[in-house]
Every structure is written in structure tokens, then in C-alpha cells.
Design a protein around this motif. Structure first.
Motif, PDB file in Angstrom:
ATOM      1  N   UNK A 264       0.838  -1.378  -0.004  1.00  0.00           N
ATOM      2  CA  UNK A 264       0.047   0.166  -0.425  1.00  0.00           C
ATOM      3  C   UNK A 264       0.797   1.508  -0.389  1.00  0.00           C
ATOM      4  N   UNK A 265       1.748   1.016   0.213  1.00  0.00           N
ATOM      5  CA  UNK A 265       3.218   2.197   1.021  1.00  0.00           C
ATOM      6  C   UNK A 265       3.806   2.004  -0.024  1.00  0.00           C
ATOM      7  N   UNK A 266       4.044   1.540  -1.197  1.00  0.00           N
ATOM      8  CA  UNK A 266       4.403   1.643  -2.323  1.00  0.00           C
ATOM      9  C   UNK A 266       3.649   2.444  -3.314  1.00  0.00           C
ATOM     10  N   UNK A 267       2.160   1.699  -3.097  1.00  0.00           N
ATOM     11  CA  UNK A 267       1.360   2.117  -4.466  1.00  0.00           C
ATOM     12  C   UNK A 267       0.964   3.456  -4.563  1.00  0.00           C
ATOM     13  N   UNK A 268       1.125   4.195  -2.767  1.00  0.00           N
ATOM     14  CA  UNK A 268       1.160   5.452  -3.088  1.00  0.00           C
ATOM     15  C   UNK A 268       2.061   6.424  -3.200  1.00  0.00           C
ATOM     16  N   UNK A 269       3.064   5.884  -3.147  1.00  0.00           N
ATOM     17  CA  UNK A 269       3.779   6.831  -3.834  1.00  0.00           C
ATOM     18  C   UNK A 269       4.617   6.646  -4.755  1.00  0.00           C
ATOM     19  N   UNK A 270       4.687   5.647  -5.353  1.00  0.00           N
ATOM     20  CA  UNK A 270       4.793   5.523  -7.327  1.00  0.00           C
ATOM     21  C   UNK A 270       3.518   6.701  -7.911  1.00  0.00           C
ATOM     22  N   UNK A 271       2.095   6.491  -7.201  1.00  0.00           N
ATOM     23  CA  UNK A 271       0.588   6.979  -7.531  1.00  0.00           C
ATOM     24  C   UNK A 271       1.438   8.847  -7.467  1.00  0.00           C
ATOM     25  N   UNK A 272       2.362   9.206  -6.373  1.00  0.00           N
ATOM     26  CA  UNK A 272       2.365  10.669  -5.776  1.00  0.00           C
ATOM     27  C   UNK A 272       3.757  10.714  -6.515  1.00  0.00           C
ATOM     28  N   UNK A 273       4.249  10.231  -6.759  1.00  0.00           N
ATOM     29  CA  UNK A 273       6.133  11.184  -7.038  1.00  0.00           C
ATOM     30  C   UNK A 273       6.347  10.083  -8.902  1.00  0.00           C
ATOM     31  N   UNK A 274       5.178   9.285  -9.480  1.00  0.00           N
ATOM     32  CA  UNK A 274       5.837   8.809 -10.938  1.00  0.00           C
ATOM     33  C   UNK A 274       6.868   8.359 -10.433  1.00  0.00           C
ATOM     34  N   UNK A 275       7.821   7.601  -9.820  1.00  0.00           N
ATOM     35  CA  UNK A 275       9.003   6.661  -9.339  1.00  0.00           C
ATOM     36  C   UNK A 275       8.587   5.570  -9.730  1.00  0.00           C
ATOM     37  N   UNK A 276       9.277   5.166 -10.623  1.00  0.00           N
ATOM     38  CA  UNK A 276       9.188   3.516 -10.920  1.00  0.00           C
ATOM     39  C   UNK A 276       9.013   2.843  -9.248  1.00  0.00           C
ATOM     40  N   UNK A 277       8.001   1.300  -9.898  1.00  0.00           N
ATOM     41  CA  UNK A 277       7.635   0.853  -8.917  1.00  0.00           C
ATOM     42  C   UNK A 277       8.530   0.166  -8.008  1.00  0.00           C
ATOM     43  N   UNK A 278       9.663  -0.913  -8.791  1.00  0.00           N
ATOM     44  CA  UNK A 278      10.639  -1.239  -8.483  1.00  0.00           C
ATOM     45  C   UNK A 278      11.367  -0.513  -7.357  1.00  0.00           C
ATOM     46  N   UNK A 279      11.678   0.693  -7.659  1.00  0.00           N
ATOM     47  CA  UNK A 279      12.581   0.967  -6.444  1.00  0.00           C
ATOM     48  C   UNK A 279      12.278   1.778  -5.297  1.00  0.00           C
ATOM     49  N   UNK A 280      10.350   2.346  -5.649  1.00  0.00           N
ATOM     50  CA  UNK A 280      10.429   2.365  -4.169  1.00  0.00           C
ATOM     51  C   UNK A 280       9.856   1.173  -3.962  1.00  0.00           C
ATOM     52  N   UNK A 281       9.841   0.448  -4.109  1.00  0.00           N
ATOM     53  CA  UNK A 281       9.801  -0.921  -3.034  1.00  0.00           C
ATOM     54  C   UNK A 281      10.601  -1.832  -2.803  1.00  0.00           C
ATOM     55  N   UNK A 282      11.536  -1.465  -3.057  1.00  0.00           N
ATOM     56  CA  UNK A 282      13.014  -1.946  -2.924  1.00  0.00           C
ATOM     57  C   UNK A 282      13.505  -0.603  -1.265  1.00  0.00           C
ATOM     58  N   UNK A 283      12.911   0.599  -0.866  1.00  0.00           N
ATOM     59  CA  UNK A 283      12.966   1.171  -0.879  1.00  0.00           C
ATOM     60  C   UNK A 283      12.820   1.203   0.859  1.00  0.00           C
ATOM     61  N   UNK A 284      10.852   0.382   0.821  1.00  0.00           N
ATOM     62  CA  UNK A 284      10.700   0.218   1.392  1.00  0.00           C
ATOM     63  C   UNK A 284      10.279  -0.865   2.603  1.00  0.00           C
ATOM     64  N   UNK A 285      11.309  -1.827   1.891  1.00  0.00           N
ATOM     65  CA  UNK A 285      11.562  -3.023   2.784  1.00  0.00           C
ATOM     66  C   UNK A 285      12.928  -3.092   2.948  1.00  0.00           C
ATOM     67  N   UNK A 286      13.209  -1.949   2.646  1.00  0.00           N
ATOM     68  CA  UNK A 286      15.227  -1.528   3.317  1.00  0.00           C
ATOM     69  C   UNK A 286      14.461  -1.260   4.450  1.00  0.00           C
ATOM     70  N   UNK A 287      14.032   0.682   4.732  1.00  0.00           N
ATOM     71  CA  UNK A 287      13.433   0.862   5.927  1.00  0.00           C
ATOM     72  C   UNK A 287      12.682  -0.056   6.734  1.00  0.00           C
ATOM     73  N   UNK A 288      12.173  -0.539   6.401  1.00  0.00           N
ATOM     74  CA  UNK A 288      10.705  -1.604   7.486  1.00  0.00           C
ATOM     75  C   UNK A 288      12.321  -2.824   7.930  1.00  0.00           C
ATOM     76  N   UNK A 289      13.063  -3.097   7.891  1.00  0.00           N
ATOM     77  CA  UNK A 289      14.269  -4.136   8.265  1.00  0.00           C
ATOM     78  C   UNK A 289      14.519  -3.141   9.189  1.00  0.00           C
ATOM     79  N   UNK A 290      15.038  -1.927   8.445  1.00  0.00           N
ATOM     80  CA  UNK A 290      16.586  -1.516   9.065  1.00  0.00           C
ATOM     81  C   UNK A 290      15.530  -0.842  10.704  1.00  0.00           C
TER      82      UNK A 290
END
Length: 290
Positions: A264-290
Motif C-alpha cells: 500500500x505504501x508503495x502504491x501511494x508513493x508511485x502514484x504521488x511521485x511517478x517513480x518506478x514501482x521497483x525502486x520505491x518497493x525496494x526502499x520501503x522494504x529496506x526501511x522496514x527492515x532497518x
């Protein structure tokens, strides 16, 4: 550049000289241009009446040959033959450097194909003169000539240039100036910066800088200034810096604290920023695990 010690007045037989002439002020003609025009066997001119006045002002008497859009193909063959027989000639336009939106392309192309020597005699050019004093970026620019006369075609040409990052340069006549400015505003937006130059090197030389809207308003309010030939220079498109997935870290962390799912976070940011989904998804997972 290498300094050529050869005398500029030495005229070679069988050679065509492309001679730049003043765009307004006759004092801008070069010594070399005067020497060449006074030494060649003939001068090919876009408008012989106009060129005759220039030659008279320089006390030069040379045979004039017309070469314009309507006779260039046939005339080029005639001039080729004369040059191959050992004559020398000069090509001039009504003003400025020949072939820049003026006749001469077919002639020069034909001469190059037949190994006839073509020598440029540099001098004034409305494009370069305008750019040098406009205050717009000149490291990269695109000369586009005259915009089409018909509005639909004019808009299509401008739409193809909408995201061009180079400074755009156009020639325009006074009777189409307002239509072209309106088209620039419609396609490129009223805030895009530009400069309109007119009557350069002449008594009423003028540079009008500002946004497209401001320049349009100026000439709307001053119809008496819509005179002479115009050079319109428009700043290129300034692309906004691309944001990276990491630029949204604070927002991602905030949504993670609210226990929103990664998808859901990924979808929200992709829609907001226009960034590629793969990059956003990877960053969300990275921050969630930190």
C-alpha cells in the motif's frame, strides 16, 4: 586557429565566394567582403536591385545575376558552367550570411558535387547577432527559421519543440509576429522566458526581454513597434530535477509507523511521485527492515 598569411584580396579563378553582407548598418561590411565583391567577375544576388544599392554605396561596379527561390535550380547549372570555365563569382543574399533561410543551397551543393571551390567570407548574421546580446543561454541553441504561416501547423511545430532544452531561435515577419507570440504562449506557457529583437544594427534597434506573456503584452500595447524583421529567442525547457526513491524516506517511515502494508505504501508513493514501482518497493522494504 591557424593564421593564414595569404592576402584576403587574392581572388582565385573558378571559385564561388559566399559573402556575408550587413543586416542593417552598412558600416558592418568587412574589408575582405568589399575586396572580394570588387574583384570577382560577377555577383549572384537574391534581389539584384537591393544588392545594386549596396555595391553603389561601396563604389563597386560588377555584373549582377539574379539567383532566388524561383530560378535557383536552372541558374545553378549556368553558374557552374561559368565557374568551370575559370570565372570567379560571389553569392550574396539581401542581408546577412547567405543560405541562412536564403537561397543558395542548391548552388553550393551542386558545386561541391562537381569539385568546384566554394569559399566563405564571414560576416554579419542576424541569428548570432541577436543571441550575443539577448542574455539567454547560448552554449546550445536551435535555429528553427520561420514558423509556419498556418496556425495548426505552427502549433504542431512548437509542440515538437516543447521539451527541447536548447534556446530556440526563430525569424518572424511583422505581420505574423502577434500570431507567433500567441502560439508560443499557448504551447510553451506564458512564463517561459524569451527575448524579441528587431531592427538590429539600425537606428531603431530594440531588444524586448521578459516572459512570453510580457513580450506579447508589450507588442499588444505598442503596435507601432511591430515593424521590421524580428528574431525571437526562447529559453529552452528547464527539466525539474528527478527525485530518487530515497527522497521520500521520512514519508515512508511515517507510514510504516502507522503499520500500513508495504504494498500500500508503495502504491501511494508511485502514484504521488511517478517513480518506478521497483525502486520505491525496494526502499520501503529496506526501511522496514532497518
Amino acid at each position: 586557429m591557424e593564421n593564414n598569411s595569404q592576402s584576403p584580396s587574392a581572388i582565385n579563378s573558378g571559385t564561388l565566394y559566399i559573402v556575408a553582407t550587413p543586416i542593417g548598418n552598412l558600416k558592418d561590411i568587412t574589408h575582405r567582403a568589399i575586396e572580394v565583391l570588387g574583384s570577382v567577375d560577377w555577383v549572384a544576388a537574391e534581389d539584384t536591385r537591393h544588392t545594386q544599392k549596396l555595391l553603389q554605396a561601396m563604389a563597386i561596379k560588377r555584373p549582377l545575376i539574379s539567383l532566388h527561390d524561383h530560378n535557383e535550380q536552372a541558374r545553378s547549372e549556368q553558374l557552374l558552367e561559368r565557374l568551370q570555365q575559370g570565372e570567379s563569382g560571389a553569392l550574396v543574399s539581401d542581408a546577412g550570411t547567405p543560405l541562412i533561410n536564403d537561397p543558395g543551397f542548391h548552388l553550393v551543393k551542386l558545386l561541391r558535387q562537381q569539385d568546384v571551390k566554394v569559399v566563405p567570407i564571414p560576416g554579419p548574421s542576424a541569428v548570432i547577432t541577436a543571441l550575443s546580446a539577448a542574455g539567454l543561454p547560448t552554449d546550445r541553441f536551435s535555429y528553427e527559421g520561420f514558423l509556419p504561416a498556418k496556425n495548426q501547423k505552427r502549433l504542431q511545430v512548437l509542440e515538437s519543440l516543447q521539451t527541447d532544452t536548447r534556446t530556440l531561435v526563430f525569424y518572424e515577419s511583422p505581420h505574423r509576429l502577434m500570431d507567433s507570440l500567441q502560439a508560443l504562449k499557448t504551447v510553451l506557457g506564458e512564463k517561459r522566458q524569451m527575448v524579441a529583437a528587431r531592427e538590429m544594427t539600425k537606428a531603431f534597434e530594440q531588444f524586448v526581454p521578459g516572459s512570453i506573456e510580457e513580450v506579447l503584452r508589450y507588442f499588444t500595447d505598442h503596435p507601432d513597434k511591430v515593424r521590421g524583421e524580428f528574431v525571437l529567442m526562447v529559453m529552452g525547457d528547464v527539466a525539474e530535477p528527478q527525485q530518487e526513491a530515497g527522497d521520500y524516506d521520512e514519508l515512508i517511515v511515517s507510514m510504516l509507523k502507522q503499520n500500513l502494508p508495504v504494498k500500500q505504501i508503495t502504491d501511494i508513493l508511485v502514484d504521488y511521485s511517478g517513480q518506478k514501482k521497483k525502486a520505491i518497493y525496494s526502499r520501503v522494504l529496506e526501511l522496514k527492515g532497518s
